[in-house]
Design an enzyme around this catalytic site. Structure first.
Site, PDB file in Angstrom:
ATOM      1  N   ARG A 193       0.863  -1.180   0.000  1.00 37.18           N
ATOM      2  CA  ARG A 193       0.000   0.000   0.000  1.00 37.18           C
ATOM      3  C   ARG A 193       0.902   1.233   0.000  1.00 37.18           C
ATOM      4  O   ARG A 193       1.920   1.263   0.687  1.00 37.18           O
ATOM      5  CB  ARG A 193      -0.909   0.021   1.234  1.00 37.18           C
ATOM      6  CG  ARG A 193      -1.857   1.215   1.200  1.00 37.18           C
ATOM      7  CD  ARG A 193      -2.784   1.268   2.396  1.00 37.18           C
ATOM      8  NE  ARG A 193      -3.561   2.515   2.333  1.00 37.18           N
ATOM      9  CZ  ARG A 193      -4.114   3.088   3.373  1.00 37.18           C
ATOM     10  NH1 ARG A 193      -4.012   2.547   4.574  1.00 37.18           N
ATOM     11  NH2 ARG A 193      -4.783   4.216   3.229  1.00 37.18           N
ATOM     12  N   HIS A 194       0.531   2.236  -0.755  1.00 39.79           N
ATOM     13  CA  HIS A 194       1.317   3.462  -0.870  1.00 39.79           C
ATOM     14  C   HIS A 194       1.568   4.120   0.493  1.00 39.79           C
ATOM     15  O   HIS A 194       0.876   3.839   1.481  1.00 39.79           O
ATOM     16  CB  HIS A 194       0.601   4.468  -1.776  1.00 39.79           C
ATOM     17  CG  HIS A 194      -0.712   4.920  -1.218  1.00 39.79           C
ATOM     18  ND1 HIS A 194      -0.819   5.884  -0.236  1.00 39.79           N
ATOM     19  CD2 HIS A 194      -1.975   4.526  -1.486  1.00 39.79           C
ATOM     20  CE1 HIS A 194      -2.091   6.071   0.070  1.00 39.79           C
ATOM     21  NE2 HIS A 194      -2.816   5.253  -0.671  1.00 39.79           N
TER      22      HIS A 194
ATOM     23  N   ASN B 207      -4.650  11.110   4.092  1.00 42.50           N
ATOM     24  CA  ASN B 207      -4.633   9.997   5.048  1.00 42.50           C
ATOM     25  C   ASN B 207      -4.593  10.531   6.468  1.00 42.50           C
ATOM     26  O   ASN B 207      -5.346  10.081   7.335  1.00 42.50           O
ATOM     27  CB  ASN B 207      -3.411   9.094   4.845  1.00 42.50           C
ATOM     28  CG  ASN B 207      -3.475   8.226   3.618  1.00 42.50           C
ATOM     29  OD1 ASN B 207      -2.477   8.108   2.905  1.00 42.50           O
ATOM     30  ND2 ASN B 207      -4.599   7.603   3.354  1.00 42.50           N
TER      31      ASN B 207
ATOM     32  N   GLN C 294      -9.710   9.085  -0.142  1.00 44.98           N
ATOM     33  CA  GLN C 294      -9.085   9.608  -1.357  1.00 44.98           C
ATOM     34  C   GLN C 294      -9.679   9.037  -2.632  1.00 44.98           C
ATOM     35  O   GLN C 294      -9.905   9.757  -3.586  1.00 44.98           O
ATOM     36  CB  GLN C 294      -7.573   9.322  -1.331  1.00 44.98           C
ATOM     37  CG  GLN C 294      -6.893  10.080  -0.230  1.00 44.98           C
ATOM     38  CD  GLN C 294      -5.450   9.676  -0.041  1.00 44.98           C
ATOM     39  OE1 GLN C 294      -4.567  10.463  -0.307  1.00 44.98           O
ATOM     40  NE2 GLN C 294      -5.217   8.464   0.419  1.00 44.98           N
TER      41      GLN C 294
ATOM     42  N   ARG D 117       0.460   9.032  -5.523  1.00 45.56           N
ATOM     43  CA  ARG D 117       0.923   8.491  -4.250  1.00 45.56           C
ATOM     44  C   ARG D 117       1.484   7.087  -4.386  1.00 45.56           C
ATOM     45  O   ARG D 117       2.458   6.732  -3.727  1.00 45.56           O
ATOM     46  CB  ARG D 117      -0.181   8.566  -3.199  1.00 45.56           C
ATOM     47  CG  ARG D 117      -1.480   7.846  -3.557  1.00 45.56           C
ATOM     48  CD  ARG D 117      -2.604   8.267  -2.612  1.00 45.56           C
ATOM     49  NE  ARG D 117      -3.844   7.560  -2.812  1.00 45.56           N
ATOM     50  CZ  ARG D 117      -4.815   7.965  -3.616  1.00 45.56           C
ATOM     51  NH1 ARG D 117      -4.686   9.075  -4.330  1.00 45.56           N
ATOM     52  NH2 ARG D 117      -5.946   7.268  -3.709  1.00 45.56           N
TER      53      ARG D 117
ATOM     54  N   GLU E 257      -7.011   2.977  -6.897  1.00 48.73           N
ATOM     55  CA  GLU E 257      -7.917   2.782  -5.780  1.00 48.73           C
ATOM     56  C   GLU E 257      -9.357   2.707  -6.288  1.00 48.73           C
ATOM     57  O   GLU E 257      -9.672   3.173  -7.390  1.00 48.73           O
ATOM     58  CB  GLU E 257      -7.764   3.948  -4.789  1.00 48.73           C
ATOM     59  CG  GLU E 257      -8.666   3.897  -3.573  1.00 48.73           C
ATOM     60  CD  GLU E 257      -8.492   2.653  -2.720  1.00 48.73           C
ATOM     61  OE1 GLU E 257      -8.851   1.551  -3.187  1.00 48.73           O
ATOM     62  OE2 GLU E 257      -8.029   2.788  -1.574  1.00 48.73           O
TER      63      GLU E 257
ATOM     64  N   HIS F 288      -3.302   0.548  -3.515  1.00 55.57           N
ATOM     65  CA  HIS F 288      -4.103   1.304  -2.547  1.00 55.57           C
ATOM     66  C   HIS F 288      -4.871   0.362  -1.623  1.00 55.57           C
ATOM     67  O   HIS F 288      -5.185  -0.768  -2.001  1.00 55.57           O
ATOM     68  CB  HIS F 288      -5.086   2.204  -3.295  1.00 55.57           C
ATOM     69  CG  HIS F 288      -4.412   3.055  -4.332  1.00 55.57           C
ATOM     70  ND1 HIS F 288      -3.963   4.321  -4.073  1.00 55.57           N
ATOM     71  CD2 HIS F 288      -4.079   2.791  -5.625  1.00 55.57           C
ATOM     72  CE1 HIS F 288      -3.392   4.824  -5.162  1.00 55.57           C
ATOM     73  NE2 HIS F 288      -3.459   3.908  -6.121  1.00 55.57           N
TER      74      HIS F 288
END
Length: 192
Positions: A7-8, A14, A20, A59, A84, A144
């Protein structure tokens, strides 16, 4: 074949608790530091990754760039299928606002929220393509949280549903009977 799922790193949204989705928010300083931490961890372990691929959102792509550079492996062209989940009119809202506007069932009430089935179909499409295109390569995938949770639920039966932290690291191994998790939601590289 191994597939690593990352995951980024963190973004300002966040940290603010805003959802997002596909809104293209960049990494913040904490997210960059997280990506460097995972890159350092992976560069100190036995080398297993042949290339990195990511979502085309900033991201995830920036996280992938940092890791690829640390490991000195190719960064493949980004793949929009790894984006995402699209959260429609919910993007940019905090949990309290979502509950006030749409109730606790906001995922099914708010306009434009991509379904679990659609997210899983995108993920499976990418994995099936990689199995054919790179059967002898191990790919590290940067994506994501909601996307990865849906992908893991689809390919790993019986896996405990956990919140995937920023810069969490999981490894799936392809076996005859399917995908087997070797590592799941690991964040030891983020502990001081």
């Amino acid at each position: 074949m191994l597939i690593g799922l990352v995951r980024h790193g963190k973004t300002d949204w966040n940290e603010e608790g805003k959802i997002q989705g596909q809104t293209d928010i960049p990494l913040n300083a904490a997210g960059i530091a997280q990506a460097i931490s995972l890159g350092n961890r992976l560069s100190s372990e036995e080398r297993i990754w042949d290339a990195v691929i990511s979502s085309d959102l900033k991201r995830a792509y920036a996280t992938a760039q940092i890791i690829a550079e640390k490991l000195n492996i190719p960064l493949l062209e980004s793949d929009p299928r790894l984006r995402e989940r699209y959260f429609g009119e919910v993007e940019g809202t905090k949990e309290q606002e979502r509950h006030e506007r749409w109730g606790t069932d906001w995922r099914n009430v708010a306009e434009g929220v991509e379904t679990n089935e659609a997210v899983r179909a995108r993920g499976l499409s990418a994995i099936n393509e990689w199995k054919l295109a790179f059967p002898d390569r191990n790919l590290l995938v940067v994506s994501h949280g909601s996307f990865l949770a849906q992908l893991l639920a689809e390919v790993c039966t019986g896996l405990e549903d956990q919140y995937l932290s920023n810069l969490s690291y999981s490894i799936l191994e392809r076996r005859e009977e399917g995908w087997h998790p070797q590592l799941y939601n690991c964040t030891i590289h983020l502990t001081p």
